[in-house]
Scaffold this motif. Structure first.
Motif, short mmCIF file in Angstrom:
data_model
loop_
_atom_site.label_atom_id
_atom_site.label_comp_id
_atom_site.label_asym_id
_atom_site.label_seq_id
_atom_site.Cartn_x
_atom_site.Cartn_y
_atom_site.Cartn_z
N TYR A 293 41.16 43.28 40.86
CA TYR A 293 40.81 42.78 42.19
C TYR A 293 40.09 43.86 43.00
O TYR A 293 39.13 43.58 43.73
N GLY A 294 40.57 45.10 42.86
CA GLY A 294 39.95 46.20 43.60
C GLY A 294 38.48 46.36 43.27
O GLY A 294 37.64 46.53 44.16
N PHE A 295 38.15 46.31 41.99
CA PHE A 295 36.75 46.40 41.60
C PHE A 295 35.95 45.21 42.12
O PHE A 295 34.82 45.36 42.60
N LEU A 296 36.53 44.03 42.04
CA LEU A 296 35.82 42.83 42.50
C LEU A 296 35.59 42.86 44.01
O LEU A 296 34.55 42.41 44.50
N TYR B 194 39.54 37.72 47.30
CA TYR B 194 40.23 38.66 46.43
C TYR B 194 41.24 39.50 47.20
O TYR B 194 42.29 39.88 46.66
N ILE B 195 40.95 39.80 48.46
CA ILE B 195 41.92 40.51 49.29
C ILE B 195 43.18 39.66 49.47
O ILE B 195 44.31 40.14 49.36
N GLY B 196 42.97 38.37 49.75
CA GLY B 196 44.10 37.46 49.89
C GLY B 196 44.92 37.36 48.62
O GLY B 196 46.17 37.35 48.66
N PHE C 48 35.11 41.51 34.84
CA PHE C 48 36.37 41.57 35.58
C PHE C 48 36.95 40.17 35.81
O PHE C 48 38.18 39.98 35.74
N VAL C 49 36.09 39.21 36.08
CA VAL C 49 36.57 37.83 36.27
C VAL C 49 37.19 37.31 34.97
O VAL C 49 38.24 36.66 34.98
N GLU D 63 29.10 39.84 50.17
CA GLU D 63 29.69 38.52 49.95
C GLU D 63 31.08 38.50 50.59
O GLU D 63 32.10 38.68 49.91
N ASP D 64 31.10 38.28 51.88
CA ASP D 64 32.33 38.41 52.65
C ASP D 64 33.41 37.43 52.19
O ASP D 64 34.57 37.80 52.02
N ALA D 65 33.03 36.17 52.00
CA ALA D 65 34.02 35.15 51.63
C ALA D 65 34.68 35.50 50.30
O ALA D 65 35.90 35.36 50.14
N LYS D 66 33.88 35.96 49.36
CA LYS D 66 34.43 36.31 48.05
C LYS D 66 35.37 37.51 48.16
O LYS D 66 36.45 37.53 47.55
#
Length: 444
Positions: free
Chosen positions: A105-108, A124-126, A85-86, A117-120
């Motif tokens: 992004y949704g899958f990631l 992707y949400i941002g 996905f990346v 992995e909250d920061a990651k």
């Protein structure tokens, strides 16, 4: 690397096949459900040719990596899925391929949520929020797909009411635009949104509509997710037999499609339903089976949920689990004790255990248990015999002269306030919310 005209046509053909997600054994010698490692070299070939104008476009390579990511994702290989996905993002055009990028992004986000992995995930949400803002300015018209994706992004940040509004608009527009596939995703998203807002009846109605629609259009992953959400709702409604049946349907359906990423969650859901039904031994076995079925270093969120439930069921400080619905109790040292044909004894136990430290005299017991006015000729022996039988059932055989649970005093009988008890209706579903309010079964 150079190719002749025939080879270049072959490359183009492969690209087009991947773009349409229709790789077959006849075309490439493998199927979409094959080992992803066998597929990757073909995409590498496309990547080499992306510089050849008119042969392969970046969008086609992005689409290929996206499809490969989905294969890994379905096979529960979240590491391979994330890498693919990346790579898809590196080739995609954010505006031209906007909705595909949002799906990626949704899958990631789901993968990051599962790996805790909250920061990651927040990154992707941002990025999703920024892209939606850009698309709102760049698109000539705002279609049902736009509003669906806007609802998904709002859901990530917990804006459930705004998400609901956009899902409803997407649902209306997809009806008008005759987009049954998007309509089905809208229904599942509306059901999920209602579930998060604790409107279980509304969630069920959306799922019923989706169930009717999926009889016409075949979307296997949506069907599996639909059954899973049916089960989650029925667990919340304490209809555990229904929940177990829907988890069975979800498992059968997803297995038939060789989709394994939800298997651990289905086992976890079954265990939760068994626990809420008071079947603690079966639940514990199922929780352990769920844990054994996953890579705990990758499925970290699920493993965290499982361990919390195992610790809860194994809580050695709990003396008694009491289950009125199934008429059984679990005593710490004696195990499960069946009360199915001991209605009066169970009523006495629940009356006393619900009021630990409060004494009930003979008059009160006669009225509350037998619904009768106290008559010593009738009730004295009846009360004494019933309490004695109850004590023999629930008191550990190695107990000392002091009663552990039921105590008799000058004012009647009471339940030992120092005993630690748990009523099965107090066993709550572990509702720890995932990062971004999504999990692996959430629609993308």
């Amino acid at each position: 690397m150079t190719f002749g005209p025939k080879a270049l046509r072959s490359v183009k053909a492969r690209s087009l096949l991947w773009r349409n997600a229709m790789v077959t054994s006849q075309d490439l010698g493998l199927s979409i459900g094959s080992n992803p490692n066998e597929i990757t070299p073909y995409i590498g070939l496309l990547e080499e040719e992306v510089k050849l104008e008119g042969i392969v476009t970046k969008t086609e390579v992005a689409r290929s990596y996206y499809q490969l990511g989905k294969v890994y994702y379905d096979k529960a290989d979240l590491i391979g899925a994330e890498e693919s996905f990346v790579k898809a993002l590196t080739f995609a055009d954010p505006i031209k391929d906007g909705f595909s990028v949002l799906k990626t992004y949704g899958f990631l986000i789901r993968i990051a949520s599962e790996k805790l992995e909250d920061a990651k995930a927040q990154k992707y949400i941002g990025e999703s929020e920024k892209l939606m803002d850009a698309l709102s300015r760049a698109l000539p018209t705002l279609t049902s797909e736009f509003f669906y994706n806007l609802g998904v992004v709002k859901n990530y940040s917990g804006n459930f009411e705004e998400a609901k509004t956009n899902f409803e608009l997407a649902y209306k527009k997809s009806n008008e635009e005759n987009e049954p596939e998007l309509l089905s995703k809208c229904l599942l998203s509306l059901a999920t949104n209602a579930f998060y807002r604790k409107d279980l009846e509304l969630s069920l109605r959306y799922l019923d509509q989706l169930n009717d629609l999926l009889k016409i259009i075949k979307k296997f992953y949506l069907s599996g997710a639909m059954y899973t959400y049916y089960a989650k709702i029925f667990i919340e409604m304490n209809e555990n037999d229904k929940a177990l049946n829907y988890y069975k349907l979800a498992n059968e359906y997803l297995q038939s499609k060789k989709c394994w990423n939800l298997y651990g969650y289905i086992l976890f859901g079954k265990a939760t339903a068994l626990k809420k039904a008071g079947n603690f031994d079966e639940a514990l076995s199922m929780f352990h089976l769920a844990q054994e079925s996953i890579d705990t270093t990758i499925f970290r969120r699920l493993n965290h949920l499982i361990e919390a439930e195992i610790d809860d069921v194994n809580d050695s400080t709990v003396d008694l689990y009491l289950d009125r619905t199934n008429r059984k109790i679990v005593e710490r040292s004696l195990g499960t004790i069946d009360f199915k044909h001991r209605f009066v004894l169970l009523e006495i136990l629940f009356l006393l255990s619900k009021n630990p430290g409060t004494y009930f005299d003979k008059e009160q017991l006669a009225k509350m248990i037998w619904k009768d006015e106290y008559n010593p000729l009738i009730h004295d022996k009846l009360i004494y015999t019933s309490v004695s039988r109850l004590r023999k059932l629930i008191e550990p055989t190695d107990a000392d002269s002091k009663r552990k649970y039921i105590i008799r005093g000058k004012d009647g009988y009471t339940f030992n306030p120092l005993a630690k008890i748990r009523f099965h209706m107090e066993v709550k579903t572990n509702s720890e919310r995932s990062i971004g309010n999504v999990d692996l079964s959430s629609p993308v």
